[in-house]
Enzyme design. Sequence first.
Site, PDB file in Angstrom:
ATOM      1  N   SER A   1       0.807  -1.224   0.000  1.00 30.57           N
ATOM      2  CA  SER A   1       0.000   0.000   0.000  1.00 30.57           C
ATOM      3  C   SER A   1       0.840   1.274   0.000  1.00 30.57           C
ATOM      4  CB  SER A   1      -0.922   0.023   1.229  1.00 30.57           C
ATOM      5  OG  SER A   1      -1.861  -1.016   1.191  1.00 30.57           O
TER       6      SER A   1
ATOM      7  N   ILE B   1       2.459  -0.326   7.122  1.00 34.66           N
ATOM      8  CA  ILE B   1       3.259  -1.545   7.107  1.00 34.66           C
ATOM      9  C   ILE B   1       3.275  -2.170   8.507  1.00 34.66           C
ATOM     10  CG2 ILE B   1       5.440  -2.580   6.479  1.00 34.66           C
ATOM     11  CD1 ILE B   1       3.829  -1.145   4.196  1.00 34.66           C
ATOM     12  N   THR B   2       2.630  -3.321   8.620  1.00 34.44           N
ATOM     13  CA  THR B   2       2.522  -4.032   9.891  1.00 34.44           C
ATOM     14  C   THR B   2       3.884  -4.538  10.345  1.00 34.44           C
ATOM     15  OG1 THR B   2       0.265  -4.719   9.389  1.00 34.44           O
ATOM     16  CG2 THR B   2       1.443  -6.002  11.047  1.00 34.44           C
TER      17      THR B   2
ATOM     18  N   GLN C   1     -21.533  -4.664  25.680  1.00 34.68           N
ATOM     19  CA  GLN C   1     -22.890  -4.419  26.173  1.00 34.68           C
ATOM     20  C   GLN C   1     -23.236  -5.347  27.342  1.00 34.68           C
ATOM     21  OE1 GLN C   1     -24.607  -1.919  24.917  1.00 34.68           O
ATOM     22  NE2 GLN C   1     -26.464  -2.174  26.130  1.00 34.68           N
TER      23      GLN C   1
ATOM     24  N   GLU D   1      -5.856  -5.759   4.619  1.00 36.07           N
ATOM     25  CA  GLU D   1      -5.830  -6.801   3.572  1.00 36.07           C
ATOM     26  C   GLU D   1      -7.057  -6.726   2.671  1.00 36.07           C
ATOM     27  OE1 GLU D   1      -4.209 -10.595   3.873  1.00 36.07           O
ATOM     28  OE2 GLU D   1      -3.039 -10.152   5.666  1.00 36.07           O
TER      29      GLU D   1
ATOM     30  N   THR E   1     -10.460  -3.838   2.283  1.00 33.11           N
ATOM     31  CA  THR E   1     -11.662  -3.528   3.052  1.00 33.11           C
ATOM     32  C   THR E   1     -12.777  -4.526   2.721  1.00 33.11           C
ATOM     33  OG1 THR E   1     -12.599  -2.085   1.352  1.00 33.11           O
ATOM     34  CG2 THR E   1     -11.094  -1.069   2.952  1.00 33.11           C
TER      35      THR E   1
END
Length: 386
Positions: A129, A160-161, A342, A369, A371
């Site tokens: 990306s 970048i992970t 909740q 990876e 959307t």
Amino acid sequence: MDAGYGLYQLGEEHEELRAAVRALAEKEIAPYAADVDEAARWPAEAHAALSRSGFNAPHIAEEYDGQGADAVAANIVVEEVARVCASSSLIPAANKLGTMNLILGGSEALKKEVLPGIATGELASYALSEREAGSDPASMRTRAVLDGDHWVLNGTKCWITNAGESTWYTVMAVSDLTAAKPADGISAFMVRADDPGFLVGPKERKLGIKGSPTREIYFENCTIPADRIIGQPGHGLRLAFTTLDHTRHTIGAQALGIAQGALDAAVAYVKERRQFARPIADFQGIQFMLADMAMRIESSRHLVYAAASAVERHAPNATFLSSAAKTMASDTAMSVTTDAVQLFGGAGYTTDFPVERMMRDAKITQIYEGTNQIQRLVMARHLLKG
């Protein structure tokens, strides 16, 4: 579509693997998960534990010092780690993403150079990306120019992970500006963190998965040997799309683990929490919520495993199933974690309990990876092609 293409069967070894990973995760990862999130720090304890056990990159073949786990087994590892700490689950998940291009299309020499280190504790990242090239990767601007026996890279990659922690980066760059189609001019390369001209930017400040650093990376006349190209010039984007088939269902496994962790915490809590002189688990409204949560999780689990099996067997509908697994599991994770908060009531909105962290962590699984909107386009196109 023939449902048979997605068939899978868990063996005894899969259940033994699940038990082993769960035991490790509960003992050596879960105790640090809250601090990892609060301090936004690297999960060093998880990295060490996963590396010692061989679970940091279980998908790597035995010939490269890995475990040789099948795709379902690799997903079980990610799932069980994500159940207690989503940030830590990005160690095996990102290692798979960061090496699949190489596994699918790289030379034997390059595999031997890179994969053994990853199998034994090094990390890999994936750099596709850019700020203006996310869902549309063919519009990327990072360039690669062949100069004698070296490639010279210039440009910037984002989101970048594990950037800054990784030793190796799979990088996509435009190597041929004259290609008839932009996608045909993109190549894939393996870049090392110590290559000249490679730089890492500051960490992004994120909603969730705070223990996994996300950074930009920069290439300023970054020079790498010519044999670090993965496959043939111009084949990079094709490899990228094939890689994503292999890894999108892994994000489904991560989402699945987050959801399961939230459900487990919610079940334990409602059995202890008392109102009107009885545990709130006795109330039908609570029971219906739990049943719906568990039903969605179990449905997602079967789709994630079926997708992993289909991709590994090159089934005709593998792309559809991988996108479907990622989409369904991540939507389930977001729904289940919100319901878990909740069920905890006001307590769920505090950091005293893990469900608020799980809800924040779940959100990214609907985004990275590809959307979930892009996944629906992928699925629809597959259906319309027949």
